[in-house]
Design an enzyme around this catalytic site. Structure first.
Site, PDB file in Angstrom:
ATOM      1  N   GLU A  88       0.872  -1.205   0.078  1.00 21.88           N
ATOM      2  CA  GLU A  88      -0.015   0.017   0.192  1.00 21.88           C
ATOM      3  C   GLU A  88       0.849   1.290   0.175  1.00 21.88           C
ATOM      4  O   GLU A  88       1.690   1.248   0.817  1.00 21.88           O
ATOM      5  CB  GLU A  88      -0.850   0.035   1.305  1.00 21.88           C
ATOM      6  CG  GLU A  88      -1.665   1.336   1.277  1.00 21.88           C
ATOM      7  CD  GLU A  88      -2.687   1.677   2.642  1.00 21.88           C
ATOM      8  OE1 GLU A  88      -2.775   0.777   3.465  1.00 21.88           O
ATOM      9  OE2 GLU A  88      -3.255   2.693   2.667  1.00 21.88           O
ATOM     10  N   ASP A 100       9.676   5.850  14.993  1.00 22.19           N
ATOM     11  CA  ASP A 100       9.234   7.326  14.881  1.00 22.19           C
ATOM     12  C   ASP A 100       9.630   8.055  15.994  1.00 22.19           C
ATOM     13  O   ASP A 100       9.383   7.614  17.120  1.00 22.19           O
ATOM     14  CB  ASP A 100       7.780   7.518  14.636  1.00 22.19           C
ATOM     15  CG  ASP A 100       7.468   9.012  14.382  1.00 22.19           C
ATOM     16  OD1 ASP A 100       8.356   9.664  14.041  1.00 22.19           O
ATOM     17  OD2 ASP A 100       6.325   9.176  14.170  1.00 22.19           O
ATOM     18  N   ASP A 109      10.351  11.809  17.387  1.00 17.93           N
ATOM     19  CA  ASP A 109      10.135  13.323  17.104  1.00 17.93           C
ATOM     20  C   ASP A 109      10.455  14.188  18.597  1.00 17.93           C
ATOM     21  O   ASP A 109       9.963  13.787  19.312  1.00 17.93           O
ATOM     22  CB  ASP A 109       8.515  13.303  16.890  1.00 17.93           C
ATOM     23  CG  ASP A 109       8.118  14.534  16.211  1.00 17.93           C
ATOM     24  OD1 ASP A 109       7.564  14.564  15.065  1.00 17.93           O
ATOM     25  OD2 ASP A 109       8.180  15.440  16.654  1.00 17.93           O
TER      26      ASP A 109
END
Ligand SMILES: [Zn+2]
Length: 399
Positions: free
Chosen positions: A44, A105, A107
């Site tokens: 995807e 991830d 951040d």
């Protein structure tokens, strides 16, 4: 305006960027390897278009289709999802996720309680050092503790970093396995109302924590100087909350309040007081055996967004996608080079496509270096995949 963020310009520049600069070929090779044994078309992709129009369940079979799709839709942002048992489609609710890179991830917004130079979306060279520490610690853990090889590090486009692990064992890891990896790497626990978030117990430290502390020690003095963790009365108050032993806490409080505000000097005084206190009270200091380490970790250890790692089909921004707000390219970088990254030298769409910009050459060079780093990871992944397929074939012949 050139060099500055301008969303209207984006739609004109993106087709040029996708055609001339986006590493389509190597991107497709990376995705193909990461999708194998399923075809590339089972992966995807998702696009964010102008005005936040969001397209999910896109897929491509080859580079030509990617090129056509990029030019037709001109996405402002490109995300990558999971590999399904069939071509992804909004209509196929029964499709099953078979594989997905193990992703991380990190951040800087998750560092807001410790960073003092910037908050929220802001980032500067000072707080970027948190990302350097995070990258080095996570990269070493993935290689040395889990044996992963194919690890891609990507600038997230604004104030963080992403990590993609493409090893076969990583991308076929199930949800509990992903959660276990995420939990293993998480040392900072508790929400906003918990002051002390790191507890290392009183037994010997695990080798991965010792290794992380070695990395932290390389940068901790710089972080203390840059961030001044314990300088102002407010910061000192928060620091004191991390000391569970009342007697030691009040000693430290008295001593530090009398001192100049510089955090590096205050830190040295704290460590000296702590060591003396432990020597003199060896019977009662078991629970603060690793207090210094715990505080260092709380101030500088990676803060992962664990939900991204735990999720099997969490979409994550693609390498070399543009950040629609900053125009910055999500460049690939080598983990041992993270400390040399200068935020204003990260290629920016507007500068890359403007020959007259004084930074054009620099951004072009850095873009080329990023593509080269991407290639290196993909080439080694392709080699590993070839070996895996050969071994699989041998195993099936034996039976
Ligand atoms: Zn900052």
């Amino acid at each position: 305006m050139v060099g500055e963020h301008n969303e209207n310009l984006l739609s004109n520049m993106l087709p040029v960027y996708y055609t001339r600069l986006f590493p389509q070929n190597i991107f497709c090779r990376w995705l193909s390897c990461g999708s194998s044994p399923q075809p590339l078309s089972n992966r995807e992709l998702s696009f964010t278009l102008a005005d936040d129009v969001y397209l999910r369940y896109l897929s491509i079979s080859n580079q030509k289709e990617l090129h056509t799709l990029l030019l037709k839709k001109c996405p402002y942002k490109l995300d990558i999802g999971a590999v399904y048992n069939t071509k992804p489609s909004i209509a196929r609710h029964d499709s099953i996720v078979l594989a997905r890179e193990l992703v991380f991830d990190i951040d800087l917004t998750d560092y807001d309680e410790v960073r003092t130079c910037c908050q929220e979306a802001k980032v500067c060279e000072k707080c970027w050092k948190f990302m350097v520490v995070a990258c080095e610690i996570v990269d070493k853990a993935l290689k040395e503790d889990f044996g992963f090889q194919s690890i891609l590090w990507v600038f997230s486009g604004r104030r963080g970093i992403h990590c993609w692990v493409s090893d076969y064992e990583a991308r076929t890891l199930d949800s509990p396995g992903r959660a276990a990896v995420a939990d293993y790497l998480c040392l900072i626990m508790g929400g906003d109302n918990q002051n002390k978030k790191v507890n290392l117990g009183s037994e010997n430290l695990h080798s991965s924590i010792k290794r992380a502390l070695k990395v932290i020690d390389k940068y901790f003095k710089e972080l203390l100087q840059d961030q001044e963790f314990i300088s102002t009365p407010e910061r000192l108050k928060n620091f004191l909350k991390l000391i569970p032993d009342e007697q030691l806490r009040s000693q430290v409080e008295k001593a530090l309040q009398k001192m100049p505000e510089a955090s590096t000097e205050r830190w040295v005084t704290f460590v000296n007081l702590y060591e003396t206190y432990c020597r003199e009270n060896s019977n009662t200091t078991r629970k603060i055996k690793f207090l210094v380490e715990e505080i260092k970790i709380q101030y500088s250890y990676p803060r992962l967004d664990v939900n991204v790692t735990k999720g099997f089909n969490h979409l994550l921004k693609s390498p070399f996608s543009i950040h629609p707000k900053t125009g910055k390219v999500s460049v690939v970088f080598k983990p041992n080079n993270a400390k040399n990254i200068k935020l204003d030298e990260i290629p920016n769409l507007y500068t890359l496509l403007d020959d007259s910009s004084p930074d054009n050459i620099q951004h072009q060079n850095n873009m080329r270096a990023a593509v080269k780093s991407f290639q290196e990871v993909v080439f080694s992944l392709e080699k590993a995949e070839a070996i895996r397929r050969k071994n699989d074939a041998n195993v099936s012949l034996e039976f």
